[in-house]
Design an enzyme around this catalytic site. Structure first.
Site, PDB file in Angstrom:
ATOM      1  CE1 TYR A 144      -3.767   2.433   0.700  1.00 14.75           C
ATOM      2  CE2 TYR A 144      -2.353   3.314   2.423  1.00 14.75           C
ATOM      3  CZ  TYR A 144      -3.474   3.423   1.619  1.00 14.75           C
ATOM      4  OH  TYR A 144      -4.301   4.508   1.734  1.00 14.75           O
ATOM      5  CG  ASP A 238       5.992   3.507   0.667  1.00 15.62           C
ATOM      6  OD1 ASP A 238       6.306   4.134   1.703  1.00 15.62           O
ATOM      7  OD2 ASP A 238       4.816   3.439   0.244  1.00 15.62           O
ATOM      8  CE  LYS A 266       2.105   4.803   8.503  1.00 13.70           C
ATOM      9  NZ  LYS A 266       0.715   4.959   8.866  1.00 13.70           N
TER      10      LYS A 266
HETATM   11  N1  HOZ Z   1      -3.347   3.480   6.158  1.00 10.43           N
HETATM   12  C1  HOZ Z   1      -3.108   3.540   7.548  1.00 10.43           C
HETATM   13  C2  HOZ Z   1      -2.467   2.338   8.089  1.00 10.43           C
HETATM   14  N2  HOZ Z   1      -1.683   1.570   7.224  1.00 10.43           N
HETATM   15  C3  HOZ Z   1      -4.362   3.797   8.312  1.00 10.43           C
HETATM   16  C4  HOZ Z   1      -4.331   5.154   8.841  1.00 10.43           C
HETATM   17  C5  HOZ Z   1      -5.521   5.576   9.673  1.00 10.43           C
HETATM   18  O1  HOZ Z   1      -6.600   5.058   9.481  1.00 10.43           O
HETATM   19  O2  HOZ Z   1      -5.341   6.433  10.478  1.00 10.43           O
END
Ligand code: HOZ
Length: 431
Positions: A144, A238, A266
């Protein structure tokens, strides 16, 4: 434990916000039950609006490596706020954070800050296309890279959680340039290179965290590098999730494979919205205003976000042992849970990288997305909700990674293992 306040708050939120959440995976869709509404976080704990306290293994999906409300990050933010929230003009903090990150990643000579991981990756892809003058990209099923059009194809994280790995609303014309390969399977990448001579970049999470935690094999990454070199294609790591979590110096420092471009997010923002992408100077020189590849943002390099990131990364660099100390704890956590599961006849696959941990209820080792999907999702949902009711907050999807912080103590980990033993016994006895 009553969560009536959360139930009420979720009902209201659902009438105002699609699904009641501003990011889909938070909706507890695949585990059932009501998302917990948070009142506050402190250290390793979250407290919900009903006053229940949880040991937090989500840590805002990764950013909070020092836990909630770390004093040095909090103070840096407060100090920055006093000078103004946003200027849309350069500040010294941007160069300070840039210098710090560049000093920690061999493959980064110049860096640009943006406001999210999605933005970082979207911009990195444009840069790779602009640099190579090619259109096609290769991504791996189950990885992702945020929700931009050309990357929302067979994606992990929330997209996998809700069974829409490829989203409506993304024109086929956009995704025809996205070629798909299988994680940890070099033959599938070779096929992409046979099918197209127009591949700008291969993008990979070298430590995949969005199909659960599935690290790439070292040998596979080396072969990937060779294939990219042989075809004049850029390799993008990534590391939005794994950056500063698995190691302080990028996956390149533990795999020996140097990417051309790295994307970060992050932890780099210390809990504030920051993303970044960096590469050698020759590649970054293509970026506007030095070069023709356009990318911009009103809040990019925001002074408050930079202050949080600078405090977090400075503290990490000064306390480099944090990565291995946290890794010991993360290992103890998943090994302890695995033993308790096994005592009840349940097989768990586990792994850790630094302060990241992952587990699957699966008989077989998990090497790619298809393996991850073959895990027992119902068992995961049961485990999740039973642990939650005992005060342990795990990610609400099997396609996510768990995180510990410096505030997560050995005692908390032992308590978690004990609670998991009770949960596995209950599952064994009552199904
Ligand atoms: N895509 C985020 C975790 N891989 C989720 C982020 C969120 O919902 O805060």
């Amino acid at each position: 434990m009553s969560i009536s306040g959360s139930v009420k708050a979720f009902e209201q939120a659902q009438s105002l916000i699609p699904g009641g959440v501003n990011s889909p995976v938070r909706a507890f869709g695949s585990v059932g039950g009501t998302p917990i509404f948070i009142a506050e976080g402190k250290g390793a704990y979250l407290t919900d609006i009903d006053g229940n306290r949880y040991v937090d293994y989500v840590q805002s999906w990764g950013p909070l490596i020092f836990g909630h409300r770390d004093e040095s990050i909090e103070n840096a933010v407060i100090e920055a706020v006093k000078h103004g929230l946003s200027f849309g003009a350069p500040t010294q903090a941007e160069s300070d954070l840039a210098q710090l990150v560049i000093s920690m990643f061999d493959s980064i000579e110049k860096i640009r800050f943006v406001s999210s991981g999605t933005e970082a990756v979207m911009s990195a892809i444009r840069l790779a296309r602009g640099f190579t003058n090619r259109d096609d990209i290769v991504k791996f099923v189950g990885c992702y890279h945020g929700h931009s059009d050309s990357l929302l194809v067979q994606a992990g994280s929330g997209a996998a959680t809700f069974g829409n790995p490829s989203s409506p609303g993304v024109p086929a014309d956009f995704t025809k340039h996205t070629l798909l390969a299988t994680y940890n399977d070099i033959e599938s990448v070779k096929k992409c290179f046979n099918d197209s001579k127009n591949i700008a970049c291969v993008i990979i999470e070298p430590i995949a965290g969005n199909m659960g935690l599935v690290p790439a094999d070292k040998e596979f990454l080396h072969e990937l590098r060779e294939l990219c070199d042989a075809n004049g294609t850029l390799l993008i790591f990534d590391e939005v999730m794994s950056g500063f979590r698995a190691t302080l110096h990028g996956a390149e420092s533990i795999t020996g494979v140097k990417p051309d471009i790295v994307t970060l997010g992050k932890v780099i923002g210390g809990g504030m919205p920051v993303g970044a992408f960096g590469a050698r100077a020759e590649i970054m020189a293509k970026l506007s205003p030095e070069g023709p590849v356009y990318q911009a943002g009103t809040l990019s390099g925001n002074p408050v976000a930079m202050a949080a990131g600078l405090a977090a990364i400075t503290k990490l660099k000064k306390n480099a042992e944090v990565i291995s100390v946290l890794n010991e704890r993360a290992k103890r956590l998943v090994e302890g849970m695995q033993q308790e599961a096994s005592a009840c006849g349940i097989t768990m696959q586990i792994d850790t990288r630094g302060s990241m941990f992952g587990f699957f209820f699966n008989e077989k080792p998990v090497k790619n997305f298809a393996d991850a999907c073959s895990s027992d999702a119902k068992l995961f949902a049961k485990f999740h909700s039973m642990m939650l009711s005992k005060g342990f907050y795990f990610a609400c999807s099997l396609y996510e990674t768990g995180f510990i912080s410096t505030a997560t103590t050995d005692e908390m980990i032992e308590d978690t293992i004990k609670a998991s033993a009770e949960v596995f016994k209950e599952i064994k006895n009552n199904g």
